[in-house]
Every structure is written in C-alpha cells, then in structure tokens.
Design a protein around this motif. Structure first.
Motif, PDB file in Angstrom:
ATOM      1  N   ALA A   1     -72.658   3.710 -36.637  1.00 44.37           N
ATOM      2  CA  ALA A   1     -71.607   4.427 -36.414  1.00 44.37           C
ATOM      3  C   ALA A   1     -70.113   4.043 -36.119  1.00 44.37           C
ATOM      4  O   ALA A   1     -70.039   3.134 -35.471  1.00 44.37           O
ATOM      5  N   PRO A   2     -68.829   5.456 -36.277  1.00 48.60           N
ATOM      6  CA  PRO A   2     -67.744   4.948 -36.504  1.00 48.60           C
ATOM      7  C   PRO A   2     -67.163   4.101 -34.377  1.00 48.60           C
ATOM      8  O   PRO A   2     -68.524   4.806 -33.283  1.00 48.60           O
ATOM      9  N   THR A   3     -66.451   3.693 -34.416  1.00 47.76           N
ATOM     10  CA  THR A   3     -66.643   3.177 -32.719  1.00 47.76           C
ATOM     11  C   THR A   3     -65.320   4.003 -32.040  1.00 47.76           C
ATOM     12  O   THR A   3     -65.064   5.194 -32.133  1.00 47.76           O
ATOM     13  N   VAL A   4     -65.036   4.005 -30.331  1.00 48.29           N
ATOM     14  CA  VAL A   4     -64.661   4.633 -29.151  1.00 48.29           C
ATOM     15  C   VAL A   4     -63.063   4.743 -30.313  1.00 48.29           C
ATOM     16  O   VAL A   4     -62.345   5.905 -30.448  1.00 48.29           O
ATOM     17  N   THR A   5     -62.869   3.793 -30.950  1.00 48.20           N
ATOM     18  CA  THR A   5     -61.370   2.766 -31.190  1.00 48.20           C
ATOM     19  C   THR A   5     -60.727   3.970 -32.401  1.00 48.20           C
ATOM     20  O   THR A   5     -59.967   5.142 -31.825  1.00 48.20           O
ATOM     21  N   HIS A   6     -61.982   4.263 -33.442  1.00 48.56           N
ATOM     22  CA  HIS A   6     -62.148   5.224 -34.201  1.00 48.56           C
ATOM     23  C   HIS A   6     -61.469   6.309 -34.239  1.00 48.56           C
ATOM     24  O   HIS A   6     -60.844   7.149 -34.820  1.00 48.56           O
ATOM     25  N   GLN A   7     -62.444   6.725 -33.484  1.00 52.06           N
ATOM     26  CA  GLN A   7     -62.764   8.292 -33.481  1.00 52.06           C
ATOM     27  C   GLN A   7     -61.428   9.180 -32.112  1.00 52.06           C
ATOM     28  O   GLN A   7     -60.887  10.276 -33.011  1.00 52.06           O
TER      29      GLN A   7
ATOM     30  N   SER B   1     -62.037  -0.348 -40.899  1.00 51.73           N
ATOM     31  CA  SER B   1     -63.465  -0.501 -39.613  1.00 51.73           C
ATOM     32  C   SER B   1     -63.912  -1.737 -41.204  1.00 51.73           C
ATOM     33  O   SER B   1     -63.274  -2.228 -42.291  1.00 51.73           O
ATOM     34  N   PRO B   2     -64.290  -3.146 -40.177  1.00 48.55           N
ATOM     35  CA  PRO B   2     -64.551  -3.581 -40.792  1.00 48.55           C
ATOM     36  C   PRO B   2     -65.238  -3.568 -42.062  1.00 48.55           C
ATOM     37  O   PRO B   2     -65.631  -4.632 -43.262  1.00 48.55           O
TER      38      PRO B   2
END
Length: 201
Positions: free
Chosen positions: A52-58, A125-126
């Motif tokens: 799932a997307p990271t906190v930073t991404h969200q 994202s990576p």
C-alpha cells in the motif's frame, strides 16, 4: 401516555438499536469487484499495486487533492486513487489524481474512467517510478492527456508536462518554495510548501 403507546415506542427504540444481521445484497459481481486486488495493466503487462502507499505518499496526495478541489472543482471533477482509468485493454491505470473538465464528463462511468483525463498526477514510488516516468507517460501522451505531473517525494519537485502537437514537453519543474500554475487550466494554484510540509526524508 397509554400503556400501549409506551410499549409501541419501546418496540421502535429496540428496532433502532438492533444490529443489522441481513446479508449485504448488492449484486454478486459488484460486491466481488470491491474486494479485487489493486493492479495496473501497462502496455500489456500486469503490475500488482503492492504494498500500500506510504504515509508520505498519502500526505502529498491529500494536499494536492485539497488544493485542486479548492480552486478547480467548479470547472471539473477531481478524483483520487484508487480509481481505474481505462485507455484500452493493454493500458488500464490507477493514477494518484485525475482532473476532468465538466465538458469531458462523459468519460466518467460508474466504475471507472473510460478515456483520457485532462490532467493526470502520479506520485513516484520505488515500485512505480519506471512506469510513471516512461511507459504510462508514453500512453497518456498517446491518448491525449493535456497535462501530466510527476511528483518526486524524495527531491520535493513536480515536473509539469504539457501536451504539444501530440508530445509531452517539460513545461516547468517546481521546487518547494514555488507556486505552481498551469498554462491550460487557469484555476490551478498549488503552493509547493504545502505539498511537502514537514515530510521526513
């Protein structure tokens, strides 16, 4: 108040607090669709969207959505992931954000977008950066997305591509202290310092 009336009121009260035990009766296909794994098909290859997307991404996605909605919702529809964008059988994407002008609202269907949004935003994202920078960018260009943003959480930049004669040109790269606007959509006004606030490297 009569005894019968009190008993009737008590019966209604019990009905209100009773747990719903009936099974959910959406059509089976719709219900199963809600539980499907998240994935994209990019140039005929399926990619699982895990983890799932990271906190930073969200945090970045949320900030961009709020600012886009605040200034542009009167002119179009802003949607955020997970939302499917269907270009063709070999290209079915889940961009982080899309903006669709009201005049193009016919591409918005109940379960997905069928056609090219006016603006697409992807946050790197990576696991997705190669697709976002090359393959998906190539298909968005091919299908006529007017504007494409690539958000880099590591370097805190946004690359803004504008479609020009069927090809994406890099119009501007915005950094943390800039104010992002658009030559195509006058409503866009992005404070870059709010896109990447207090994000740990």
């Amino acid at each position: 108040m009569s005894k019968n009336r009190k008993e009737e009121d008590r019966s209604h009260e019990n009905d209100r607090v009773k747990e719903q035990t009936e099974p959910y009766r959406e059509s089976e296909s719709e219900f199963l669709g809600m539980e499907e794994d998240r994935y994209e098909i990019v140039e005929g290859i399926r990619y699982e969207l895990k983890p799932a997307p990271t906190v930073t991404h969200q945090q970045i996605s949320g900030s961009l959505h709020i600012m886009l909605y605040h200034t542009c919702h009167a002119n179009g529809t802003i949607l955020y992931s997970p939302i499917d964008v269907y270009l063709d059988a070999d290209n079915q994407f889940q961009p982080d954000l899309v903006y669709i002008l009201h005049e193009n609202a016919a591409i918005i269907k109940e379960k997905r977008i069928e056609g090219a949004p006016d603006l697409v935003v992807e946050i790197l994202s990576p696991s997705t950066s190669n697709n976002d920078k090359v393959r998906k960018k190539r298909q968005f260009e091919r299908y006529g997305v007017k504007e494409y943003w690539i958000v880099d959480p590591v370097h805190r930049t946004i690359d803004q591509f504008i479609l020009n004669k069927g090809k994406f040109d890099l119009f501007e790269t915005y950094i943390i202290f800039d104010r992002m606007t658009s030559p195509l959509f006058s409503c866009i006004d992005i404070d870059m310092s709010r896109v990447f606030p207090d994000i740990k490297q």
